[in-house]
Design an enzyme around this catalytic site. Structure first.
Site, PDB file in Angstrom:
ATOM      1  N   THR A   1       0.821  -1.220   0.000  1.00 32.61           N
ATOM      2  CA  THR A   1       0.000   0.000   0.000  1.00 32.61           C
ATOM      3  C   THR A   1       0.845   1.256   0.000  1.00 32.61           C
ATOM      4  O   THR A   1       0.474   2.264  -0.597  1.00 32.61           O
ATOM      5  CB  THR A   1      -0.905   0.000   1.251  1.00 32.61           C
ATOM      6  OG1 THR A   1      -1.786  -1.104   1.153  1.00 32.61           O
ATOM      7  CG2 THR A   1      -1.708   1.278   1.369  1.00 32.61           C
TER       8      THR A   1
ATOM      9  N   TYR B   1      -7.954   0.607  -3.288  1.00 37.04           N
ATOM     10  CA  TYR B   1      -6.867   1.121  -4.125  1.00 37.04           C
ATOM     11  C   TYR B   1      -6.121  -0.071  -4.692  1.00 37.04           C
ATOM     12  O   TYR B   1      -6.367  -1.214  -4.320  1.00 37.04           O
ATOM     13  CB  TYR B   1      -5.904   1.971  -3.268  1.00 37.04           C
ATOM     14  CG  TYR B   1      -5.429   1.219  -2.070  1.00 37.04           C
ATOM     15  CD1 TYR B   1      -6.113   1.309  -0.841  1.00 37.04           C
ATOM     16  CD2 TYR B   1      -4.364   0.326  -2.138  1.00 37.04           C
ATOM     17  CE1 TYR B   1      -5.730   0.556   0.252  1.00 37.04           C
ATOM     18  CE2 TYR B   1      -3.972  -0.425  -1.040  1.00 37.04           C
ATOM     19  CZ  TYR B   1      -4.662  -0.313   0.140  1.00 37.04           C
ATOM     20  OH  TYR B   1      -4.297  -1.064   1.239  1.00 37.04           O
TER      21      TYR B   1
ATOM     22  N   THR C   1       1.584  -4.321   4.173  1.00 38.38           N
ATOM     23  CA  THR C   1       1.389  -4.533   5.616  1.00 38.38           C
ATOM     24  C   THR C   1       0.910  -5.942   5.930  1.00 38.38           C
ATOM     25  O   THR C   1       1.066  -6.412   7.042  1.00 38.38           O
ATOM     26  CB  THR C   1       0.347  -3.543   6.158  1.00 38.38           C
ATOM     27  OG1 THR C   1      -0.875  -3.722   5.429  1.00 38.38           O
ATOM     28  CG2 THR C   1       0.839  -2.116   6.030  1.00 38.38           C
ATOM     29  N   ASP C   2       0.330  -6.650   4.942  1.00 34.95           N
ATOM     30  CA  ASP C   2      -0.280  -7.950   5.259  1.00 34.95           C
ATOM     31  C   ASP C   2       0.721  -8.956   5.818  1.00 34.95           C
ATOM     32  O   ASP C   2       0.407  -9.650   6.787  1.00 34.95           O
ATOM     33  CB  ASP C   2      -0.945  -8.555   4.015  1.00 34.95           C
ATOM     34  CG  ASP C   2      -2.242  -7.847   3.667  1.00 34.95           C
ATOM     35  OD1 ASP C   2      -2.510  -6.788   4.270  1.00 34.95           O
ATOM     36  OD2 ASP C   2      -2.979  -8.321   2.800  1.00 34.95           O
TER      37      ASP C   2
ATOM     38  N   LYS D   1       0.201  -7.301  12.686  1.00 33.90           N
ATOM     39  CA  LYS D   1      -0.878  -6.438  12.157  1.00 33.90           C
ATOM     40  C   LYS D   1      -2.140  -6.847  12.897  1.00 33.90           C
ATOM     41  O   LYS D   1      -2.752  -7.865  12.595  1.00 33.90           O
ATOM     42  CB  LYS D   1      -1.025  -6.613  10.649  1.00 33.90           C
ATOM     43  CG  LYS D   1      -2.075  -5.685  10.027  1.00 33.90           C
ATOM     44  CD  LYS D   1      -2.094  -5.810   8.516  1.00 33.90           C
ATOM     45  CE  LYS D   1      -3.125  -4.885   7.877  1.00 33.90           C
ATOM     46  NZ  LYS D   1      -3.147  -5.008   6.395  1.00 33.90           N
TER      47      LYS D   1
ATOM     48  N   GLU E   1      -2.128 -27.797  28.011  1.00 38.52           N
ATOM     49  CA  GLU E   1      -3.298 -28.343  27.297  1.00 38.52           C
ATOM     50  C   GLU E   1      -3.054 -29.749  26.747  1.00 38.52           C
ATOM     51  O   GLU E   1      -3.963 -30.541  26.571  1.00 38.52           O
ATOM     52  CB  GLU E   1      -3.674 -27.407  26.135  1.00 38.52           C
ATOM     53  CG  GLU E   1      -4.526 -26.239  26.546  1.00 38.52           C
ATOM     54  CD  GLU E   1      -5.882 -26.669  27.078  1.00 38.52           C
ATOM     55  OE1 GLU E   1      -6.409 -25.987  27.975  1.00 38.52           O
ATOM     56  OE2 GLU E   1      -6.407 -27.707  26.621  1.00 38.52           O
TER      57      GLU E   1
END
Ligand code: DAS
Length: 360
Positions: free
Chosen positions: A43, A57, A123-124, A196, A317
């Site tokens: 971006t 965009y 950013t992903d 993110k 767990e």
């Protein structure tokens, strides 16, 4: 004093003074750090149809030279030059592209005339690239990964200031030896910790253990330093890695099917990251599937879909000692994949893997 003598006297003093001033000007310019900007897309290189299009965009459109030209103030904080490594949206990054980028960063970091490196990135998967470089690039020079949540064409675009901040941090001596850094939204985050956390706001990037500092008006302010191994004191070196190991992630949820694990087994994965519910829990009908995979040599690594400030506790767990499984500690599933893909280039031993997950 005769006019001629006066002229000679002045020339004798003014010229050296002028030379000294000019030299100091040039010396000042040289005093600025040399920062290389490696552009990969995202971006921060995006463009939208209108200024109001802040979330709709095309990513990966603007070339690095235009990014640099768009922020002339970069020249106030460093001598910068750019290289276009890729022009992609980061969700499409492959292991091979990670390796190409890492090798370029490592080569530049070795150069005497390079003081810091900035990587502009979507950013992903920015957090995955930042963590990868943190593990495999052997340098104490600042490496700063930066992106933006809005394209440069949008009202209140965040990319220009993010880029300015990233270059300022990469040029700062006090940013050395802190591992790979991420500069977003005025904050300096650890490349290891940051994720993110929000998909549509400028304050998208969070570290569960907090930011390392802030960068304001081109100056970095530090409040914490990383404690996990990285860069110079990492046992991994990109120059000794041929290919990353194939590792996949399977998400845990109610009523889940074992098909994803079986499909990954068919693909020949070396490890599966189980992104479990809660503290890395495994549904009881999935336990035998993971035990079977472990028996076939696939490493089983318990991470959690729950992130943001906890860690998967070994033998809580699930009896990890008994099943010979590994826990991902505080790493989210996508970062656990990166560490496993790097670690498996050096060891297939699950106890060694667990040590590595504690230390990095
Ligand atoms: N698609 C996103 C990416 O390239 C755009 C961005 O946020 O950078 O990661």
């Amino acid at each position: 004093m005769h006019t001629l003598d006066l002229t000679r006297w002045l020339a004798g003093r003014a010229l050296p003074l002028l030379a000294a001033l000019t030299l100091s000007g040039a010396a000042l310019a040289d005093a600025k750090s040399n920062v290389v900007i490696l552009a990969t897309g995202g971006t921060i290189a995006g463009a939208g149809a209108t200024a109001a299009a802040s979330a709709t965009y095309q990513a990966a459109k603007v070339p690095v030279d235009k990014l640099i030209a768009g922020v002339p103030e970069l020249a106030d904080v460093a001598n910068v030059r750019g290289e276009q490594v890729f022009q992609i949206a980061s969700e499409s990054f492959t292991n091979e592209q990670l390796m190409t980028l890492g090798k370029r960063v490592a080569a530049l970091a070795k150069q005497e005339d390079v003081d810091g490196i900035v990587i502009t990135h979507g950013t992903d998967t920015l957090e995955e690239t930042a963590f990868f470089l943190n593990l495999v690039v052997r340098t104490d020079k600042p490496i700063v990964v930066v992106g933006s949540m809005r394209p440069g064409t949008a009202l209140s675009a965040d990319g220009m200031l993010n880029l300015y901040d990233a270059v300022a941090v990469a040029a700062a001596k006090d940013a050395r030896s802190k591992g790979v850094l991420v500069a977003m939204n005025d904050e300096i985050q650890s490349g290891r910790d940051v994720t993110k956390a929000i998909n549509i706001r400028t304050e998208a990037f969070k570290s569960p253990w907090g930011a390392l500092g802030m960068v304001v008006e081109g100056k970095s302010y530090w409040f914490r330093a990383p404690v996990k191994r990285h860069t110079m004191n990492s046992e991994f070196d990109i120059e000794k890695i041929e290919k990353l190991a194939p590792v996949e992630v399977a998400y845990g949820y109610g009523n889940m099917s074992p098909s994803a694990y079986r499909a990954f087994e068919k693909d020949g994965v070396k490890a599966i990251i189980h992104a479990g519910t809660g503290n890395g829990s495994v549904a009881k009908h999935i336990v035998p599937v993971l035990q079977d995979l472990r028996g076939k040599g696939v490493q089983v690594i318990r991470s959690a879909r729950v992130t943001g400030g906890g860690f998967v506790l070994r033998n809580a767990e699930q009896p990890d000692d008994k099943y010979d499984w590994v826990v991902a500690h505080d790493l989210n599933p996508q970062k656990a994949r990166i560490l496993a893909a790097v670690a498996l280039t050096r060891t297939q031993d699950s106890k060694e893997l667990q040590r590595i997950f504690w230390e990095y």
